[in-house]
Design a protein around this motif. Structure first.
Motif, PDB file in Angstrom:
ATOM      1  N   TYR A 130      73.238  23.353 -14.577  1.00 21.37           N
ATOM      2  CA  TYR A 130      72.423  22.314 -15.203  1.00 21.37           C
ATOM      3  C   TYR A 130      71.627  21.599 -14.105  1.00 21.37           C
ATOM      4  N   PRO A 131      70.350  21.985 -13.917  1.00 26.32           N
ATOM      5  CA  PRO A 131      69.565  21.412 -12.812  1.00 26.32           C
ATOM      6  C   PRO A 131      69.419  19.898 -12.895  1.00 26.32           C
ATOM      7  N   LYS A 132      69.415  19.320 -14.105  1.00 26.96           N
ATOM      8  CA  LYS A 132      69.229  17.884 -14.246  1.00 26.96           C
ATOM      9  C   LYS A 132      70.358  17.110 -13.573  1.00 26.96           C
ATOM     10  N   TYR A 133      71.585  17.636 -13.682  1.00 29.19           N
ATOM     11  CA  TYR A 133      72.752  16.962 -13.105  1.00 29.19           C
ATOM     12  C   TYR A 133      73.208  17.605 -11.799  1.00 29.19           C
ATOM     13  N   GLY A 134      72.823  18.852 -11.550  1.00 26.77           N
ATOM     14  CA  GLY A 134      73.204  19.522 -10.323  1.00 26.77           C
ATOM     15  C   GLY A 134      74.545  20.209 -10.363  1.00 26.77           C
ATOM     16  N   PHE A 135      75.228  20.194 -11.510  1.00 25.33           N
ATOM     17  CA  PHE A 135      76.552  20.794 -11.598  1.00 25.33           C
ATOM     18  C   PHE A 135      76.476  22.172 -12.249  1.00 25.33           C
ATOM     19  N   GLY A 136      77.390  23.039 -11.824  1.00 31.01           N
ATOM     20  CA  GLY A 136      77.448  24.380 -12.380  1.00 31.01           C
ATOM     21  C   GLY A 136      78.845  24.949 -12.321  1.00 31.01           C
ATOM     22  N   ALA A 137      79.083  25.945 -13.154  1.00 36.18           N
ATOM     23  CA  ALA A 137      80.352  26.667 -13.178  1.00 36.18           C
ATOM     24  C   ALA A 137      80.058  28.155 -13.275  1.00 36.18           C
ATOM     25  N   PHE A 138      80.910  28.960 -12.664  1.00 40.59           N
ATOM     26  CA  PHE A 138      80.691  30.401 -12.663  1.00 40.59           C
ATOM     27  C   PHE A 138      82.029  31.111 -12.578  1.00 40.59           C
ATOM     28  N   GLY A 139      82.009  32.402 -12.828  1.00 39.18           N
ATOM     29  CA  GLY A 139      83.239  33.184 -12.732  1.00 39.18           C
ATOM     30  C   GLY A 139      82.993  34.631 -13.072  1.00 39.18           C
ATOM     31  N   PHE A 140      83.962  35.452 -12.706  1.00 40.50           N
ATOM     32  CA  PHE A 140      83.921  36.856 -13.102  1.00 40.50           C
ATOM     33  C   PHE A 140      85.343  37.318 -13.401  1.00 40.50           C
ATOM     34  N   ALA A 141      85.430  38.245 -14.358  1.00 40.50           N
ATOM     35  CA  ALA A 141      86.726  38.726 -14.837  1.00 40.50           C
ATOM     36  C   ALA A 141      86.692  40.239 -14.973  1.00 40.50           C
ATOM     37  N   PRO A 142      87.456  40.984 -14.167  1.00 36.64           N
ATOM     38  CA  PRO A 142      87.578  42.432 -14.359  1.00 36.64           C
ATOM     39  C   PRO A 142      88.419  42.714 -15.609  1.00 36.64           C
ATOM     40  N   LEU A 143      87.793  43.253 -16.651  1.00 37.99           N
ATOM     41  CA  LEU A 143      88.497  43.517 -17.901  1.00 37.99           C
ATOM     42  C   LEU A 143      89.224  44.853 -17.883  1.00 37.99           C
ATOM     43  N   LEU A 144      88.672  45.833 -17.172  1.00 38.12           N
ATOM     44  CA  LEU A 144      89.315  47.139 -17.054  1.00 38.12           C
ATOM     45  C   LEU A 144      89.350  47.550 -15.600  1.00 38.12           C
ATOM     46  N   LEU A 145      90.560  47.787 -15.088  1.00 37.71           N
ATOM     47  CA  LEU A 145      90.763  48.242 -13.718  1.00 37.71           C
ATOM     48  C   LEU A 145      91.797  49.357 -13.727  1.00 37.71           C
ATOM     49  N   LYS A 146      91.596  50.315 -12.811  1.00 37.27           N
ATOM     50  CA  LYS A 146      92.599  51.372 -12.686  1.00 37.27           C
ATOM     51  C   LYS A 146      93.887  50.827 -12.091  1.00 37.27           C
ATOM     52  N   LYS A 147      93.766  49.874 -11.150  1.00 38.61           N
ATOM     53  CA  LYS A 147      94.929  49.234 -10.537  1.00 38.61           C
ATOM     54  C   LYS A 147      94.615  47.773 -10.278  1.00 38.61           C
ATOM     55  N   ARG A 148      95.585  46.904 -10.545  1.00 33.42           N
ATOM     56  CA  ARG A 148      95.451  45.484 -10.227  1.00 33.42           C
ATOM     57  C   ARG A 148      96.440  45.179  -9.099  1.00 33.42           C
ATOM     58  N   LEU A 149      95.893  45.005  -7.895  1.00 27.53           N
ATOM     59  CA  LEU A 149      96.737  44.865  -6.717  1.00 27.53           C
ATOM     60  C   LEU A 149      96.862  43.435  -6.229  1.00 27.53           C
ATOM     61  N   SER A 150      95.979  42.543  -6.634  1.00 26.98           N
ATOM     62  CA  SER A 150      96.009  41.165  -6.138  1.00 26.98           C
ATOM     63  C   SER A 150      95.648  40.217  -7.269  1.00 26.98           C
TER      64      SER A 150
END
Length: 424
Positions: A130-150
């Protein structure tokens, strides 16, 4: 009579200003997902200079970037890459990225779905700013993985605040056990031409608080930059970085706008020159600790690179380092969609062999808003043909003066040539 003679005066000599090959760069579309520390200090420009159009030796790559005419808020990028000669240990990699962007001209609020035949198989990324306030949120989520190690394989979230002089943010892993909080944090500030920043990325130490005291988890940088940020204006950036208490990095990047004379029978007679874009970058990395993790690890390395866009169709790039040198040539046709073919040659000095790589790109995501004979610019250097100093950029409904560009007024300039925004 005076008006009649003035109407018959020949037009002033003009200089063509072609669109840039790839602007904005694709990496800038996802900068809202990254730490500002990782994209400032000339790092984004150097990344494009040293990587774009330099194909891996004996490999090919194809990329199709399409946007539907009826809905400019969505686009699709699909790519296929692999070895030119079939090798059992190397597979052809294919992936596709579907993107929805809230504002066509603001790349900071979007949602992406990424699919691939390698890990991660299915990945979702999103950002809201939101440029007016300067705040933002972001993220990413792996939905399918062959292995989840961490814990990172279960997703990462981040918060940020940004203005023209300050950027602060942090990322965390919501599904971790709590001993990895935060995953990273950064603070970058700009005062005049100086930019300074610090970044925390915990990799060493226990969870009892010693991680914050361990200098190996911290990086800091300071940079000095000149220029308005518009690609019509020359710019310069010099940076010194001390990374993770073990590596010293010095780099600089310079963007130069030059004008050369041209005599092209296909152009109108008042066209006397053309604007060229020249970029030059250097990066030196030196270890400053005594830790020898591997006998194959070099204590110091460097790379130097340069690019020259001669006109709207041809781009020549080259880079050199202690182990290899590369040169790339790209040709672009400004059809709709545009078509780009590139070839690169890499000389490996260790084995004394030269190998080639090829690339093909189809793109209608980054359309230039001006064509070959649209924006006209007078010669900046006074000469006998310089009849009307400071006039003619005919863009839109009114001419744009050179003095406007120098003073930072970019209202009448194509969007691709304006500064990327007032967000640090």
């Amino acid at each position: 009579m005076g008006n009649w003679f003035s109407l018959n005066e020949p037009p002033p000599p003009m200089v063509l200003v072609p669109p840039l090959f790839d602007f904005p760069p694709l990496a800038a579309r996802t900068r809202a997902l990254e730490s500002s520390y990782n994209v400032l200090f000339g790092k984004l420009a150097l990344r494009c200079l040293f990587e774009d159009y330099f194909e891996q030796a004996r490999h090919f790559s194809t990329r199709i970037m399409l946007k539907p005419i009826d809905d400019p808020h969505v686009d699709l990028i699909a790519s296929v890459s692999g070895p030119l000669d079939h090798k059992p240990e190397e597979n052809i990699v294919g992936n596709a990225l579907f993107r929805w962007q809230s504002d066509v001209y603001d790349p900071h609020t979007f949602m992406e779905v990424f699919v691939s035949n390698t890990d991660p198989v299915l990945l979702m990324r999103s950002s809201a700013y939101y440029p007016k306030y300067g705040f933002g949120a972001f993220g990413f989520a792996p939905l399918l993985l062959k292995k989840r190690l961490s814990s990172e394989d279960y997703g990462v979230m981040g918060l940020r605040y940004g203005s023209s002089n300050l950027s602060i943010g942090a990322t965390l892993m919501p599904f971790s056990l709590g001993d990895e909080f935060p995953k990273s944090a950064w603070l970058v500030s700009k005062v005049g031409r100086l930019t300074a920043g610090v970044q925390y990325e915990p990799q060493f130490g226990t969870k009892d608080g010693t991680r914050y005291k361990n200098l190996a988890n911290w990086s800091c940088a300071i940079g000095y930059g000149l220029g308005s940020g518009s690609l019509l204006s020359p710019s310069f950036n010099f940076c010194l970085e001390f990374a993770k208490s073990s590596q010293f990095i010095a780099s600089f990047y310079q963007h130069v706008v030059v004008q050369r004379r041209v005599k092209n029978p296909l152009e109108e007679k008042e066209v006397v020159g053309i604007t060229n874009y020249i970029d030059f970058g250097f990066e030196l990395q030196t270890r400053v600790d005594d830790d020898k993790t591997s006998s194959n690890t070099t204590d110091s390395t460097f790379q130097v690179g340069a690019s020259w866009q001669a006109n709207k169709n041809f781009l020549l790039k080259g880079k050199a380092g202690p182990l290899s040198s590369s040169i790339a040539l790209a040709f672009k046709s400004w059809w709709k969609p545009s078509f780009t073919f590139s070839i690169s040659a890499t000389r490996d000095r260790m084995v004394g062999r030269t190998a080639y790589g090829f690339g093909i790109r189809v793109d209608n995501i980054r359309e230039a808003s001006y064509e070959r004979a649209d924006p006209n610019f007078v010669m900046l250097t006074p000469n006998k043909e310089h009849l009307a100093e400071g006039i003619h950029w005919k863009i839109g409904k009114r001419p744009v003066l050179q003095s406007d560009v120098d003073s930072g007024n970019f209202d009448g300039i194509p969007r691709e040539l304006r500064p990327m925004g007032k967000i640090l």
